[in-house]
Write a protein that holds these residues in place. Structure first.
Motif, PDB file in Angstrom:
ATOM      1  N   ALA A  64      -3.924  -8.158 -14.520  1.00 55.26           N
ATOM      2  CA  ALA A  64      -4.030  -6.941 -13.718  1.00 55.26           C
ATOM      3  C   ALA A  64      -2.766  -6.114 -13.857  1.00 55.26           C
ATOM      4  N   THR A  65      -2.772  -4.938 -13.270  1.00 56.57           N
ATOM      5  CA  THR A  65      -1.539  -4.177 -13.118  1.00 56.57           C
ATOM      6  C   THR A  65      -0.725  -4.783 -11.975  1.00 56.57           C
ATOM      7  N   THR A  89      -3.687 -13.878  -9.913  1.00 58.94           N
ATOM      8  CA  THR A  89      -3.784 -12.555 -10.527  1.00 58.94           C
ATOM      9  C   THR A  89      -2.396 -12.196 -11.014  1.00 58.94           C
ATOM     10  N   ALA A  99      -2.055  -6.230  -4.564  1.00 55.24           N
ATOM     11  CA  ALA A  99      -3.159  -6.045  -3.618  1.00 55.24           C
ATOM     12  C   ALA A  99      -4.042  -7.283  -3.548  1.00 55.24           C
ATOM     13  N   ALA A 100      -4.221  -7.967  -4.679  1.00 58.77           N
ATOM     14  CA  ALA A 100      -5.140  -9.101  -4.736  1.00 58.77           C
ATOM     15  C   ALA A 100      -4.573 -10.363  -4.114  1.00 58.77           C
ATOM     16  N   PRO A 128       1.103  -1.956  -1.811  1.00 56.87           N
ATOM     17  CA  PRO A 128       0.177  -3.091  -1.917  1.00 56.87           C
ATOM     18  C   PRO A 128       0.745  -4.399  -1.362  1.00 56.87           C
ATOM     19  N   GLU A 163      -2.346  -3.941  -8.699  1.00 53.90           N
ATOM     20  CA  GLU A 163      -3.554  -4.738  -8.486  1.00 53.90           C
ATOM     21  C   GLU A 163      -3.212  -6.178  -8.131  1.00 53.90           C
ATOM     22  N   GLY A 188      -0.797 -13.415  -6.147  1.00 55.18           N
ATOM     23  CA  GLY A 188      -0.420 -12.326  -7.027  1.00 55.18           C
ATOM     24  C   GLY A 188       0.929 -12.640  -7.641  1.00 55.18           C
ATOM     25  N   ALA A 208       0.460 -10.051 -13.537  1.00 57.10           N
ATOM     26  CA  ALA A 208       0.763  -8.748 -14.115  1.00 57.10           C
ATOM     27  C   ALA A 208       2.095  -8.802 -14.842  1.00 57.10           C
TER      28      ALA A 208
END
Length: 213
Positions: free
Chosen positions: A52-53, A28, A59-60, A80, A56, A5, A30
Motif C-alpha cells: 500500500a501507500t 499492510t 489507515a489500515a 491516518p 493507506e 500498518g 508501504a
C-alpha cells in the motif's frame, strides 16, 4: 485478526512483517517508492500481506510501525495515524540523516521528534536496538533463563503496554524506560544498543548510558 500498518520496508520493516505474520497478524506494508515496488516482497510474505501507500498503511493498521530513515520522518502521514499507537524503530545516523541540532545537543530524542510530528498519535519506542536478523531468531519463551530483553518508552501507558505484549509474543522480556524523554538511553552508541542482553544486563546498560555521545 489484528492488522499492522508498517511504513518502511527496509531490513527492520521486512523482519517485523515476517514475524508479525508468523504470530497470526496481517500486515499492510508501504515504502517510499510505491506499492508496485513491493510486489515481490508481498508474494514472498503470502496472503497475510498487502502492499500500500504510506497513508493507506497508516489507515489500515490497528496500530502502526514507523521504520524509515530518520531524515524522512516528516514524510510520515499525520492524519491516518491520529488516535493510533505508533511504534517507532528509528535511529539517528548523522552520516545518513544530516546533523539534527537537538539530537546532537541532547535536548530531544529520536522518538520525541516523531511524537511532535504526530501529535494525535501515541508513539512508543520499539525494536530500535536489535538487528533485523535477530528479531526472528533470538527470542525464547517466557521464563527462559537468560531471556533476551528489549526496551521501550512512551508518554502513553497503553502504547508501552502494547510494545511489551509484542515483545513477549516474539520472545523477549521488556524494560520500560518510562517517558520518551528517557528513550535516549537506548539510542545509538549507548551501551544497550544492538547487543544481546538479558533484563538485568539491559537495566545496567541503560543506567550507565551517557546523555550525549
Amino acid at each position: 485478526m489484528t492488522n499492522v500498518g508498517i511504513i518502511g520496508a527496509g531490513h527492520i520493516g521486512q523482519a517485523l512483517a515476517r514475524t508479525f505474520i508468523a504470530h497470526g497478524y496481517t500486515v499492510t506494508i508501504a515504502n517510499s517508492r510505491g506499492p508496485e515496488t513491493l510486489a515481490e516482497l508481498v508474494a514472498e510474505l503470502g496472503p497475510s500481506a498487502t502492499a500500500a501507500t504510506a497513508a493507506e498503511a497508516g489507515a489500515a493498521g490497528d496500530f502502526v510501525v514507523v521504520t524509515v530513515p530518520l531524515r524522512s520522518y516528516r514524510d510520515i502521514p499525520v492524519e491516518p495515524l491520529a488516535g493510533k499507537i505508533v511504534i517507532d524503530t528509528n535511529n539517528y545516523y548523522f552520516e545518513r540523516d544530516g546533523h539534527i541540532a537537538e539530537l546532537d545537543d541532547g535536548t530531544e530524542t529520536v522518538s520525541g521528534l516523531l511524537q511532535a510530528h504526530l501529535p494525535e498519535s501515541k508513539v512508543a519506542k520499539g525494536f530500535n536496538h536489535i538487528a533485523a536478523r535477530d528479531i526472528q531468531t533470538t527470542g525464547s519463551p517466557a521464563g527462559t533463563e537468560n531471556r533476551r530483553a528489549l526496551a521501550t518508552a512512551s508518554d502513553h501507558e497503553d502504547a508501552a503496554a502494547l510494545v511489551t505484549s509484542i515483545y513477549d509474543q516474539f520472545g523477549f522480556d521488556t524494560v520500560n524506560l518510562g517517558p520518551l524523554s528517557e528513550s535516549w538511553r537506548v539510542e545509538r552508541d549507548r551501551p544497550a544498543y544492538v547487543v544481546r542482553q538479558n533484563r538485568q544486563e539491559l537495566e545496567a546498560n541503560l543506567a550507565k548510558a551517557p546523555r550525549t555521545v
